[in-house]
Enzyme design. Sequence first.
Site, PDB file in Angstrom:
ATOM      1  N   ARG A  85     -77.792 -71.651 -64.096  1.00 51.64           N
ATOM      2  CA  ARG A  85     -77.762 -72.602 -63.170  1.00 51.64           C
ATOM      3  C   ARG A  85     -79.633 -72.182 -63.193  1.00 51.64           C
ATOM      4  NH1 ARG A  85     -76.497 -71.549 -58.952  1.00 51.64           N
ATOM      5  NH2 ARG A  85     -75.140 -70.012 -58.639  1.00 51.64           N
ATOM      6  N   TYR A 228     -76.326 -75.807 -70.511  1.00 52.82           N
ATOM      7  CA  TYR A 228     -75.495 -74.182 -69.532  1.00 52.82           C
ATOM      8  C   TYR A 228     -74.633 -74.774 -68.489  1.00 52.82           C
ATOM      9  CZ  TYR A 228     -74.054 -68.918 -69.657  1.00 52.82           C
ATOM     10  OH  TYR A 228     -72.987 -68.075 -69.815  1.00 52.82           O
ATOM     11  N   LYS A 237     -69.647 -77.869 -60.800  1.00 55.28           N
ATOM     12  CA  LYS A 237     -70.752 -77.770 -59.819  1.00 55.28           C
ATOM     13  C   LYS A 237     -71.553 -78.483 -59.170  1.00 55.28           C
ATOM     14  CE  LYS A 237     -69.749 -73.510 -58.702  1.00 55.28           C
ATOM     15  NZ  LYS A 237     -70.737 -72.111 -59.087  1.00 55.28           N
ATOM     16  N   HIS A 257     -66.617 -73.484 -52.404  1.00 57.17           N
ATOM     17  CA  HIS A 257     -66.610 -72.308 -53.184  1.00 57.17           C
ATOM     18  C   HIS A 257     -66.013 -71.135 -52.798  1.00 57.17           C
ATOM     19  CE1 HIS A 257     -70.479 -69.830 -55.860  1.00 57.17           C
ATOM     20  NE2 HIS A 257     -68.790 -70.077 -56.855  1.00 57.17           N
ATOM     21  N   SER A 280     -71.957 -66.201 -56.083  1.00 55.62           N
ATOM     22  CA  SER A 280     -72.069 -66.592 -57.820  1.00 55.62           C
ATOM     23  C   SER A 280     -72.352 -64.656 -57.834  1.00 55.62           C
ATOM     24  CB  SER A 280     -72.729 -67.106 -57.816  1.00 55.62           C
ATOM     25  OG  SER A 280     -73.197 -68.626 -57.377  1.00 55.62           O
ATOM     26  N   CYS A 282     -70.242 -62.242 -57.277  1.00 54.84           N
ATOM     27  CA  CYS A 282     -69.572 -61.594 -56.361  1.00 54.84           C
ATOM     28  C   CYS A 282     -68.532 -60.728 -56.214  1.00 54.84           C
ATOM     29  CB  CYS A 282     -70.479 -61.476 -54.758  1.00 54.84           C
ATOM     30  SG  CYS A 282     -71.854 -61.925 -55.113  1.00 54.84           S
ATOM     31  N   ASP A 305     -62.677 -70.511 -58.020  1.00 54.83           N
ATOM     32  CA  ASP A 305     -64.209 -70.769 -57.997  1.00 54.83           C
ATOM     33  C   ASP A 305     -64.269 -71.918 -56.533  1.00 54.83           C
ATOM     34  OD1 ASP A 305     -66.984 -69.941 -59.001  1.00 54.83           O
ATOM     35  OD2 ASP A 305     -66.950 -71.753 -59.649  1.00 54.83           O
ATOM     36  N   ARG A 400     -70.411 -66.038 -69.540  1.00 46.90           N
ATOM     37  CA  ARG A 400     -69.232 -66.326 -69.670  1.00 46.90           C
ATOM     38  C   ARG A 400     -68.136 -66.265 -70.414  1.00 46.90           C
ATOM     39  NH1 ARG A 400     -69.313 -67.827 -63.797  1.00 46.90           N
ATOM     40  NH2 ARG A 400     -71.446 -66.939 -63.458  1.00 46.90           N
TER      41      ARG A 400
HETATM   42  P1  GTP Z   1     -68.741 -67.473 -60.519  1.00 50.30           P
HETATM   43  O1  GTP Z   1     -68.039 -67.340 -61.094  1.00 50.30           O
HETATM   44  O2  GTP Z   1     -70.764 -66.535 -60.451  1.00 50.30           O
HETATM   45  O3  GTP Z   1     -68.590 -67.731 -58.890  1.00 50.30           O
HETATM   46  O4  GTP Z   1     -68.387 -65.264 -59.829  1.00 50.30           O
HETATM   47  P2  GTP Z   1     -66.915 -64.302 -59.175  1.00 50.30           P
HETATM   48  O5  GTP Z   1     -67.417 -64.657 -57.204  1.00 50.30           O
HETATM   49  O6  GTP Z   1     -66.554 -64.967 -59.586  1.00 50.30           O
HETATM   50  O7  GTP Z   1     -68.101 -63.184 -59.312  1.00 50.30           O
HETATM   51  P3  GTP Z   1     -66.762 -62.447 -60.261  1.00 50.30           P
HETATM   52  O8  GTP Z   1     -65.318 -62.316 -59.530  1.00 50.30           O
HETATM   53  O9  GTP Z   1     -66.588 -62.508 -61.805  1.00 50.30           O
HETATM   54  O10 GTP Z   1     -67.872 -60.209 -60.446  1.00 50.30           O
HETATM   55  C1  GTP Z   1     -68.390 -60.541 -60.225  1.00 50.30           C
HETATM   56  C2  GTP Z   1     -69.089 -59.147 -61.244  1.00 50.30           C
HETATM   57  O11 GTP Z   1     -68.739 -58.059 -59.454  1.00 50.30           O
HETATM   58  C3  GTP Z   1     -68.348 -58.449 -62.483  1.00 50.30           C
HETATM   59  O12 GTP Z   1     -69.564 -57.506 -63.073  1.00 50.30           O
HETATM   60  C4  GTP Z   1     -67.128 -57.936 -61.563  1.00 50.30           C
HETATM   61  O13 GTP Z   1     -66.727 -56.742 -62.412  1.00 50.30           O
HETATM   62  C5  GTP Z   1     -67.837 -56.877 -60.250  1.00 50.30           C
HETATM   63  N1  GTP Z   1     -66.835 -56.638 -58.987  1.00 50.30           N
HETATM   64  C6  GTP Z   1     -65.905 -57.861 -58.948  1.00 50.30           C
HETATM   65  N2  GTP Z   1     -65.149 -57.265 -58.047  1.00 50.30           N
HETATM   66  C7  GTP Z   1     -65.468 -56.003 -57.908  1.00 50.30           C
HETATM   67  C8  GTP Z   1     -65.147 -55.093 -56.237  1.00 50.30           C
HETATM   68  O14 GTP Z   1     -64.527 -55.434 -55.810  1.00 50.30           O
HETATM   69  N3  GTP Z   1     -66.269 -54.215 -56.403  1.00 50.30           N
HETATM   70  C9  GTP Z   1     -67.041 -53.560 -57.579  1.00 50.30           C
HETATM   71  N4  GTP Z   1     -68.076 -52.975 -57.816  1.00 50.30           N
HETATM   72  N5  GTP Z   1     -67.461 -54.658 -58.319  1.00 50.30           N
HETATM   73  C10 GTP Z   1     -66.944 -55.607 -58.491  1.00 50.30           C
HETATM   74  C1  SPV Z   2     -71.492 -70.051 -59.858  1.00 49.98           C
HETATM   75  O1  SPV Z   2     -72.282 -69.907 -60.257  1.00 49.98           O
HETATM   76  O2  SPV Z   2     -71.187 -70.113 -59.253  1.00 49.98           O
HETATM   77  C2  SPV Z   2     -70.711 -69.529 -60.971  1.00 49.98           C
HETATM   78  C3  SPV Z   2     -71.020 -70.439 -62.252  1.00 49.98           C
HETATM   79  O3  SPV Z   2     -69.887 -69.897 -61.002  1.00 49.98           O
HETATM   80  S1  SPV Z   2     -71.882 -71.653 -62.751  1.00 49.98           S
HETATM   81  O4  SPV Z   2     -70.269 -72.978 -62.943  1.00 49.98           O
HETATM   82  O5  SPV Z   2     -72.856 -72.013 -63.854  1.00 49.98           O
HETATM   83  O6  SPV Z   2     -72.969 -72.335 -61.379  1.00 49.98           O
HETATM   84 MN    MN Z   3     -68.897 -70.506 -58.655  1.00 50.68          MN
END
Ligand code: GTP
Ligand code: SPV
Ligand code: MN
Length: 619
Positions: A85, A228, A237, A257, A280, A282, A305, A400
């Site tokens: 984004r 993207y 979003k 979110h 995002s 996290c 999400d 992704r």
């Molecule tokens: P968006 O799709 O961008 O909104 O992100 P999301 O919040 O769904 O994030 P996602 O679960 O994909 O995690 C992103 C990164 O954080 C990955 O590389 C994970 O491995 C890492 N991660 C997730 N949970 C944990 C945790 O409990 N501990 C640690 N150390 N890392 C974590």
């Molecule tokens: C985020 O950035 O929080 C995502 C990926 O979930 S996107 O759909 O590109 O916004």
């Molecule tokens: Mn997201």
Amino acid sequence: MTDKTYTVEEVRAGAPAEAPEELIEFVAKTANLAKPDSIYWADGSDEEWDRLTTEMVEAGVFTRLNPEKRPNSFLARSLPSDVARVESRTFICSEKEEDAGPTNHWYDPVEMKKILHEKFDGAMRGRTMYVVPFSMGPLGGPISKLGIELTDSPYVVTNMRIMTRMGSKALKLIGEGGEWVPAVHSVGYPLRDADGTVREDTAWPCNDEKYITHFPETNEIWSYGSGYGGNALLGKKCYALRIASTMARRQGWMAEHMLILRLTDEKTGKQYHVTAAFPSACGKTNLAMLQPTIPGYKVETIGDDIAWMRPGPDGRLYAINPEAGFFGVAPGTSYDTNPMAMDTMRGNSIFTNVALTDDGDVWWEGIDAPLPDHLIDWTGKDYTPADAAEGKKAAHPNSRFTVPASQCPIICKDWEAPQGVPVDAILFGGRRASNVPLVAEQYENAHGVFIGASVASEVTAAATDVKAGSLRHDPFAMLPFCGYHMADYWGHWLELQEKLGDKFPKVFQVNWFRKGPDGKFMWPGYGENSRVLDWIVRRVGGQVDAIDGVTGRYPKFEDFNLDGIDVDKATWDALFEIDPDAWAAEMDETEEYFKQFGDKLPAKITEQLAKFRERIAAA
Ligand code: GTP
Ligand code: SPV
Ligand code: MN
């Protein structure tokens, strides 16, 4: 070759019978502006998926993965300038600047329409314009919403097919009079100019100039220049958060979110539903698919999400997942960290910007498989362990997977329940190397909103134009996604809390990312986060006490299940350590941050800040 013009009659002749007049007119008008060579109505069928993916493989847009390893799955590589984004090019075009608020980029709607008119004029020359009907939320559900995305990107069409309920069934609902949001998307790379000059197509057409624009007063979305994720899959979003948040404010519900999960206590059979907002990249996808490491609990995934939440007839808050798929971060995903995500992507998946193995499968940093001797990296170049030694990544940090939610082995049987699931607890979190304890419970409802409003988190690779690693405020994990004034959004939360009173879910602040002096995460995270969920639902159920502290109420060491993990009392104390000076500084900084909201800042937030300071003084 001269530009084709499209009469309403011609468009109607090529359209499915269900398409209503208003839609035909919108399609004709957009086609006459963008000037595609043809118009195609997407039906969402398997046959259409096969045809589009095959065409993209032939055109070099998609690489077909080894069908024995990853059937019906594809890899796409974007340009390095189009990997996430772009927040600086994302605009809220409300009539009054004040309504977009200080945290959004505002643009005058009339002026923006002029710019868009210029940009979209001829933008689709040489391409097909796809008409993509979709539903956010289960088809026909009372909370669900319809949309039409017009796009010149078949990559977007196939991703929308996974991420939304896309095709004929959504069109039928639109034909029956369902309200729909118009969303127009172009990659901004016509294959012919007005003077007839021909441009060569590329595997990832896009434009250096990008406009991701939202018109909250007229419920319109226009997106130009990027192919993207959140820039281009407009149901996600742009619609389900930015536009939906403004609808939600008007109509008394919430667009957030947030992931949604069901936690079942296997001893009693009691079910709890938890939603969680983390910025995002996290950890939402990971928490949504968590495999509990402690006995007696089962987690089922509802969404990873976005959550739409609405007060139900019983006065509780009910949540649905408006999406049909997961667009998840690949790096760090493995059988070790997130086995359920790994199983979800066993086939029928699209991967973007990951690395390709010599046997036609995918690879990324943090996947279980060791680094092979040779890969093709996300830029399409050879990649060997020597590149890794230089610190180069084989997969882009924001690479992704796009996968159908129905393929998740632990998808909840009620994930498509049209009325949603009742929410028991709401979590806010972020990446905080210091200060923020593992878990804290709100003192009162308004404190919950204060917790959400004061979220700050280390920036990740999910947006291209903010510096990764730096700490920034990301209130409610909605900084890039709130379609209106951020302080009005907090006011809306406070109003809903007042309306639902004790039935409003309790808020908890969590932080999996606190680091010790050695720079390592102190908390093991992932499946071990079930221990935090365990304490949270015991608090919700009133089964356990808590200790009043500065940021909220904390677990007692003896009440918290630490069986079988390497977290001793010293680590525990470090996970919950409160440095009053650091918190005093953080509150000074937060007060400074709040100043930009002027008199829109709700008085209850100011009160919570004062209460927080009293707790620091008493600490
Ligand atoms: P968006 O799709 O961008 O909104 O992100 P999301 O919040 O769904 O994030 P996602 O679960 O994909 O995690 C992103 C990164 O954080 C990955 O590389 C994970 O491995 C890492 N991660 C997730 N949970 C944990 C945790 O409990 N501990 C640690 N150390 N890392 C974590
Ligand atoms: C985020 O950035 O929080 C995502 C990926 O979930 S996107 O759909 O590109 O916004
Ligand atoms: Mn997201």
